[in-house]
Design an enzyme around this catalytic site. Structure first.
Site, mmCIF file in Angstrom:
data_model
loop_
_atom_site.group_PDB
_atom_site.id
_atom_site.type_symbol
_atom_site.label_atom_id
_atom_site.label_comp_id
_atom_site.label_asym_id
_atom_site.label_seq_id
_atom_site.Cartn_x
_atom_site.Cartn_y
_atom_site.Cartn_z
ATOM 1 N N CYS A 52 64.388 35.094 21.670
ATOM 2 C CA CYS A 52 63.954 34.503 20.398
ATOM 3 C C CYS A 52 62.798 33.515 20.557
ATOM 4 O O CYS A 52 62.363 32.905 19.578
ATOM 5 C CB CYS A 52 65.120 33.785 19.719
ATOM 6 S SG CYS A 52 65.768 32.390 20.664
ATOM 7 N N TYR A 53 62.288 33.332 21.783
ATOM 8 C CA TYR A 53 61.240 32.325 22.011
ATOM 9 C C TYR A 53 59.861 32.892 21.699
ATOM 10 O O TYR A 53 59.480 33.898 22.283
ATOM 11 C CB TYR A 53 61.257 31.868 23.471
ATOM 12 C CG TYR A 53 62.476 31.119 23.924
ATOM 13 C CD1 TYR A 53 63.290 30.437 23.030
ATOM 14 C CD2 TYR A 53 62.816 31.075 25.267
ATOM 15 C CE1 TYR A 53 64.405 29.750 23.470
ATOM 16 C CE2 TYR A 53 63.926 30.373 25.713
ATOM 17 C CZ TYR A 53 64.722 29.724 24.814
ATOM 18 O OH TYR A 53 65.831 29.037 25.248
ATOM 19 N N MET A 54 59.005 32.330 20.850
ATOM 20 C CA MET A 54 59.275 31.207 19.976
ATOM 21 C C MET A 54 59.058 31.677 18.538
ATOM 22 O O MET A 54 57.958 31.597 18.027
ATOM 23 C CB MET A 54 58.367 30.033 20.280
ATOM 24 C CG MET A 54 58.370 29.605 21.738
ATOM 25 S SD MET A 54 57.171 28.254 22.063
ATOM 26 C CE MET A 54 57.890 26.873 21.138
#
Length: 319
Positions: A52-54
């Site tokens: 999920c970054y970023m």
């Protein structure tokens, strides 16, 4: 760089874990590659990211960090030199969603999330696959089965729990033991020298601070370790104001002793904090994200710094 054994197979990981959250998102490709290259040169081998970054930055999708690492592996041929960790459970279930829309940790979603991560990373396996949160809406048996599938398929060597309490990790381990499934063998929680006020709600969404019971737990389980994220409080020891959740007398007392020890050792505040973390009786691995090679070199020197017993006592006793 010194290494310690992690997991049931005793995988050797560096005492400093490089957090790759901002690489490819905040840091551009050239700077990100320079940081990763230097980390390997310094003897580091443990790199942590997530699926999920970023997503929260302007134009972000959540793919940025894993894609950057995949390009670096392809360009440098370094995949086999790295103990690679990624996570599932915090990617929004639809574009434009927030943390309140995090993907569930169902068996099917865990499998799909890992396959998507492997494609972005350009590899056929990760060494450590994290549950990014404690999904109380999904039966624990299903979540355990999903992570066990990853290990049985050879797509993950071991699994861990991020932002969990020790009792929930132990419950999951019991579920895994009863099913003959892969069990969580690492925890990843927020932890640093300064302590927030008791029961303070941290402003960063989803952060779970390590408690003394968590440290006691990891010290009692063979092969277990705690990865301490936000170990340097995003620069607050040296340049940024501390949040209101650190506004209490204990903070002032601890900073005074921190400065005393820094002066005695000739080290920076950050380096003393990292030395204090790495010197715990419980196996604690500081996880640090950096924005430059110079910051990385400072952090590496910090985990190599050895505090004497009197310095540790003063740091521990500051109230």
């Amino acid at each position: 760089m010194e290494r310690i054994a992690l997991g049931p197979d005793g995988i050797g990981v560096s005492r400093l874990c490089l957090g790759a959250m901002a690489l490819g998102g905040v840091q551009d490709e050239a700077e990100s590659f320079a940081i990763l290259d230097r980390f390997i040169e310094l003897g580091g081998n443990f790199i942590d990211t997530a699926n999920c970054y970023m997503f929260w930055i302007d134009g972000g999708t959540g793919d940025e960090s894993e894609l950057l690492l995949g390009r670096w592996f392809a360009a440098r041929g370094t995949r086999d030199q790295v103990v690679l960790a990624t996570k599932a459970g915090r990617r929004p279930a639809f574009p434009g969603g927030g943390l309140e829309h995090s993907e569930p940790l169902t068996r099917a979603r865990i499998t799909a999330a890992l396959d998507e991560s492997l494609e972005r990373l350009g590899t056929d396996r990760v060494d450590l696959f994290w549950s990014h949160r404690d999904d109380r809406d999904t039966p624990l048996e299903e979540t355990v089965a999903g992570f066990d599938d990853a290990v049985r398929a050879g797509k993950a060597r071991m699994v861990g729990a991020s932002n969990h309490t020790a009792w929930r990790v132990e419950r999951a381990r019991n579920v895994a033991a009863a099913a003959g499934a892969a069990a969580y063998t690492a925890m990843q929680n927020r932890y640093s020298y300064l302590k927030p006020r008791p029961d303070a709600v941290l402003p960063e969404g989803g952060h779970v601070h390590a408690a003394p019971t968590d440290l006691d737990f990891v010290s009692s389980v063979p092969g277990m370790a705690l990865l301490a994220y936000s170990s340097l409080l995003s620069g607050a020891y040296v340049k940024k104001p501390l949040g209101e959740h650190y506004a209490h007398p204990g903070t002032e007392a601890r900073l005074r002793v921190l400065d005393e020890v820094a002066a005695e050792t000739g080290a920076t505040r950050n380096q003393v904090v990292l030395a204090w973390l790495a010197g715990h009786r419980a196996p604690v691995i500081p996880l640090v994200g950096v924005s430059s090679v110079a910051q990385l070199e400072e952090a590496a020197a910090g985990v190599a710094l050895k505090l004497d017993a009197e310095q540790r006592r003063r740091l521990n006793d500051a109230a």
